[in-house]
Design a protein around this motif. Structure first.
Motif, PDB file in Angstrom:
ATOM      1  N   GLY A 240      -9.520  17.375   1.898  1.00  0.00           N
ATOM      2  CA  GLY A 240      -8.828  16.053   2.092  1.00  0.00           C
ATOM      3  C   GLY A 240      -7.988  15.309   0.851  1.00  0.00           C
ATOM      4  N   LEU A 241      -7.899  16.025  -0.260  1.00  0.00           N
ATOM      5  CA  LEU A 241      -7.532  15.310  -1.320  1.00  0.00           C
ATOM      6  C   LEU A 241      -5.877  15.358  -1.542  1.00  0.00           C
ATOM      7  CD1 LEU A 241      -8.066  13.969  -4.083  1.00  0.00           C
ATOM      8  CD2 LEU A 241      -7.972  16.368  -5.277  1.00  0.00           C
ATOM      9  N   PRO A 242      -5.213  16.208  -0.734  1.00  0.00           N
ATOM     10  CA  PRO A 242      -3.779  15.978  -0.593  1.00  0.00           C
ATOM     11  C   PRO A 242      -3.283  14.840   0.012  1.00  0.00           C
ATOM     12  CG  PRO A 242      -4.490  18.380  -0.266  1.00  0.00           C
ATOM     13  CD  PRO A 242      -5.672  17.517  -0.246  1.00  0.00           C
ATOM     14  N   PHE A 243      -4.113  14.441   0.736  1.00  0.00           N
ATOM     15  CA  PHE A 243      -3.780  13.150   1.837  1.00  0.00           C
ATOM     16  C   PHE A 243      -4.369  12.069   1.026  1.00  0.00           C
ATOM     17  CE2 PHE A 243      -4.703  16.852   4.294  1.00  0.00           C
ATOM     18  CZ  PHE A 243      -3.545  16.958   5.031  1.00  0.00           C
ATOM     19  N   ALA A 244      -4.856  11.883  -0.283  1.00  0.00           N
ATOM     20  CA  ALA A 244      -5.302  10.684  -0.644  1.00  0.00           C
ATOM     21  C   ALA A 244      -4.113   9.783  -1.295  1.00  0.00           C
ATOM     22  CB  ALA A 244      -6.227  11.029  -1.708  1.00  0.00           C
ATOM     23  N   PRO A 245      -4.080   8.605  -1.243  1.00  0.00           N
ATOM     24  CA  PRO A 245      -3.128   7.701  -2.173  1.00  0.00           C
ATOM     25  C   PRO A 245      -3.583   7.734  -3.342  1.00  0.00           C
ATOM     26  CG  PRO A 245      -4.355   6.335  -0.495  1.00  0.00           C
ATOM     27  CD  PRO A 245      -4.895   7.609  -0.364  1.00  0.00           C
ATOM     28  N   GLU A 246      -2.622   7.518  -4.611  1.00  0.00           N
ATOM     29  CA  GLU A 246      -2.848   7.285  -5.845  1.00  0.00           C
ATOM     30  C   GLU A 246      -3.282   5.883  -6.074  1.00  0.00           C
ATOM     31  OE1 GLU A 246      -4.452   7.742  -8.793  1.00  0.00           O
ATOM     32  OE2 GLU A 246      -2.892   9.468  -9.080  1.00  0.00           O
ATOM     33  N   SER A 247      -3.762   5.695  -7.193  1.00  0.00           N
ATOM     34  CA  SER A 247      -4.014   4.127  -7.496  1.00  0.00           C
ATOM     35  C   SER A 247      -3.083   3.363  -7.633  1.00  0.00           C
ATOM     36  CB  SER A 247      -5.166   4.245  -8.913  1.00  0.00           C
ATOM     37  OG  SER A 247      -5.058   2.887  -9.475  1.00  0.00           O
ATOM     38  N   PRO A 248      -2.739   2.291  -7.095  1.00  0.00           N
ATOM     39  CA  PRO A 248      -1.576   1.374  -7.542  1.00  0.00           C
ATOM     40  C   PRO A 248      -1.397   0.857  -8.577  1.00  0.00           C
ATOM     41  CG  PRO A 248      -3.234   0.380  -5.768  1.00  0.00           C
ATOM     42  CD  PRO A 248      -3.736   1.799  -5.887  1.00  0.00           C
ATOM     43  N   TRP A 249      -2.713   0.400  -9.299  1.00  0.00           N
ATOM     44  CA  TRP A 249      -2.777  -0.028 -10.436  1.00  0.00           C
ATOM     45  C   TRP A 249      -2.095   0.915 -11.500  1.00  0.00           C
ATOM     46  CZ3 TRP A 249      -4.624  -4.834 -12.324  1.00  0.00           C
ATOM     47  CH2 TRP A 249      -5.033  -5.680 -11.245  1.00  0.00           C
ATOM     48  N   TRP A 250      -2.586   2.347 -11.388  1.00  0.00           N
ATOM     49  CA  TRP A 250      -2.256   3.135 -12.236  1.00  0.00           C
ATOM     50  C   TRP A 250      -0.944   3.544 -12.239  1.00  0.00           C
ATOM     51  CZ3 TRP A 250       0.057   8.062 -11.329  1.00  0.00           C
ATOM     52  CH2 TRP A 250       0.305   9.004 -12.582  1.00  0.00           C
ATOM     53  N   LEU A 251      -0.035   3.589 -11.088  1.00  0.00           N
ATOM     54  CA  LEU A 251       1.351   3.753 -10.603  1.00  0.00           C
ATOM     55  C   LEU A 251       1.991   2.618 -11.470  1.00  0.00           C
ATOM     56  CD1 LEU A 251       0.986   4.830  -6.912  1.00  0.00           C
ATOM     57  CD2 LEU A 251       1.789   6.161  -8.943  1.00  0.00           C
ATOM     58  N   GLN A 252       1.492   1.270 -11.128  1.00  0.00           N
ATOM     59  CA  GLN A 252       2.189   0.215 -11.794  1.00  0.00           C
ATOM     60  C   GLN A 252       2.407   0.291 -13.331  1.00  0.00           C
ATOM     61  OE1 GLN A 252       2.820  -3.306 -14.037  1.00  0.00           O
ATOM     62  NE2 GLN A 252       0.729  -2.259 -13.765  1.00  0.00           N
ATOM     63  N   ARG A 253       1.128   0.785 -13.660  1.00  0.00           N
ATOM     64  CA  ARG A 253       1.205   1.063 -15.229  1.00  0.00           C
ATOM     65  C   ARG A 253       2.278   1.939 -15.686  1.00  0.00           C
ATOM     66  NH1 ARG A 253      -4.346   0.222 -14.910  1.00  0.00           N
ATOM     67  NH2 ARG A 253      -4.686   2.433 -15.276  1.00  0.00           N
ATOM     68  N   LYS A 254       2.229   3.047 -14.910  1.00  0.00           N
ATOM     69  CA  LYS A 254       3.603   3.967 -15.155  1.00  0.00           C
ATOM     70  C   LYS A 254       4.960   3.380 -14.847  1.00  0.00           C
ATOM     71  CE  LYS A 254       0.761   6.712 -17.169  1.00  0.00           C
ATOM     72  NZ  LYS A 254       0.974   7.110 -18.461  1.00  0.00           N
TER      73      LYS A 254
END
Length: 527
Positions: A240-254
């Protein structure tokens, strides 16, 4: 909102982030953030479930790793009472096969030592590569470590498997609550971050159930079969992991703003406008940078974060100090208390089944009652129950009165129910709510590591306190853990604030203003 030139380095170098900030004034972002905060405050639990169904699903998915974290140490604890394991790995003592206290200590040490190292290490790849990739790498490593445990035929090889496996198992208890807290809206945050606890209970329950079904076998499958069962969860997660979304908080910090917006859309229903939520994430991150919250382990101990770090460490360590490590010895405890082996294993399964029910009921309490109220009330009850168990153990002619052993066992069941109704799940809610978003992973990692150090102490002490060839304290352990729980209650009364219904931005402001513990509940945040 402050100085627009205070920017995270990642944001400065990212074109998407620069474009967004260039086209949106601070006032516009602040207004959007206020809209998101008002919307989140206005949602009921069931409205939020309807609006964010995929956030619920992926939060639960990332919590599956915690099941493995709980399964392994619980399994080892139950193997000490498994006849075939005792004969293959133990020695004769007064006509009975037992695993010596030093080896019990060594085998049980793998998980808490792993939590110390794994938790502290996990915070770095979580911040460098994200929650998703870190989770996947840990699952792959766990799969390999299970091979060592499965083929172990000596205590030394099994010890190596436990130590190596423990290094990565500790990371799951950091990843799961951090991810849940970053993908769920306010109305769902308490329940879904507390799911870390129910995954601990599920892991412990499954370990007990597997051993209850295999302990009568007269071959190595009495224990090898249980180790083999650990391969199920990596299989499910890696599919299931390949379909999971990343954390939007982490993406914003990057600085990956467009990807953060896409992740938010995947976590919500099509009816939800995610732009206000994205603005709230950006504004919360901006506020923490202006407060110089930082993003390193050292920043966790700066003045702006110190109290928050203390509370996170305190509420997690109290789990150990109040007696949770006795759960791993539940079946063994019931045997020493005088119950027949089969009854002891059945009681061990019932012990955790009741804990499962307690955790489910805690979700209802988290919706209607404050974190502080649930936590302190539960801790007080746990202390009282431990003292009652200890007093019963002092009864005259204890060995010839089996009713007392049954009474103690029933009280242990009640103790576990109260634990999983209160401080068990609420601890993980507080961990996520009390920590600043920029250092959340590291704050949770520090709390996990410190409680694991306390767990190491208990892992060393409990076999010597409980074993028949050592102190043989039996239920008198209640005096020890009841006393510790009473001291912890005193600390939590003065230090644990009420954070129910608060956005992360509101929590930041209240801690920055240095409110007293009792002021958090009714404080009105003004900007």
């Amino acid at each position: 909102m402050g100085n627009p030139e205070i920017m995270d380095k990642d944001v400065e170098t990212n074109k998407d982030a620069a474009a967004m900030i260039a086209t949106a004034s601070l006032e516009d972002l602040d207004a959007e953030a206020r809209v998101a905060a008002d919307e989140e405050h206005g949602h009921s639990f069931f409205q939020a479930v309807k609006l964010y169904p995929t956030a619920v699903g992926w939060s639960l998915f990332f919590s599956l790793g915690v099941i493995m974290t709980a399964f392994d140490p619980q399994l080892i604890g139950q193997l000490y009472a498994t006849p075939k394991f005792q004969r293959d790995f133990g020695y004769l003592y007064k006509g009975n096969w037992i695993i010596s206290a030093p080896w019990q200590t060594g085998l049980s040490m793998g998980n808490p030592i792993g939590q110390v190292v794994g938790a502290l290490f996990a915070a770095y790849p979580m911040e460098w590569y994200g929650r998703k990739l870190t989770f996947g790498a840990c699952v792959i490593f766990t799969t390999g470590c299970v091979f060592i445990q499965f083929f172990a035929r000596s205590l030394s090889v099994l010890l190596a498997g436990e130590l190596l496996g423990g290094l990565v198992l500790g990371s799951y208890a950091v990843i799961a609550p951090a991810y849940a807290s970053e993908v769920c809206p306010l109305a769902l945050r308490g329940v879904l971050t507390s799911c870390t606890n129910i995954c601990f209970v599920i892991g412990q329950l499954l370990a007990n159930a597997v051993i209850a079904g295999t302990h009568k076998l007269d071959t190595h499958w009495a224990y090898s079969g249980a180790f083999c069962a650990q391969w199920f969860w990596p299989l499910v997660i890696l599919i299931g992991l390949p379909f999971a979304p990343e954390s939007p908080w982490w993406l914003q910090r990057k600085g990956r703003i467009e990807e953060a917006e896409k992740a938010l859309k995947r976590l919500a229903s099509p009816d939800v406008d995610v732009k206000p939520t994205l603005a709230m994430i950006i504004e919360t991150d901006r506020l923490e940078r202006e407060m110089e919250s930082g993003s390193t382990y050292w920043d966790c101990f700066k003045k702006i974060n110190l109290v928050r770090t203390e509370i996170a460490i305190g509420v997690y360590t109290i789990q150990v100090l109040s007696g949770i490590y006795l759960v791993g010895y539940a079946t063994y405890f019931f045997e020493l208390a005088g119950l027949p082996t089969d009854q002891a294993f059945n009681m061990g399964v019932g012990f955790l089944a009741i804990g499962f029910v307690g955790t489910c009921l805690s979700w209802v309490m988290l919706i209607y009652f404050g974190r502080r109220t649930i936590y302190n009330s539960g801790l007080a009850l746990l202390a009282v129950l431990q003292f009652i168990i200890a007093i019963l153990d002092c009864a005259p002619n204890y060995d010839s009165r089996p009713a007392i052993a049954w009474a103690q066992s029933v009280l242990m069941l009640i103790w576990n129910f109260i634990y999983d109704l209160s401080i068990g799940p609420v601890c993980f809610v507080l961990l996520c709510e009390v920590s600043a978003t920029r250092v959340r992973g590291k704050t949770i990692a520090l709390a996990t590591a410190v409680q694991a150090v306390a767990g190491i102490v208990m892992t060393v002490c409990i076999p010597y306190m409980i074993n028949a060839d050592q102190a043989n304290m039996r239920g008198k352990l209640g005096f020890f853990f009841g006393g510790l729980a009473a001291v912890c209650l005193l600390w939590s009364y003065f230090r644990v604030p009420e954070l129910k219904g608060r956005t992360y931005q509101e929590v930041d402001i209240m801690f920055e203003r240095g409110l007293k513990t009792k002021e958090f509940k009714d404080y009105v945040v003004t900007r």
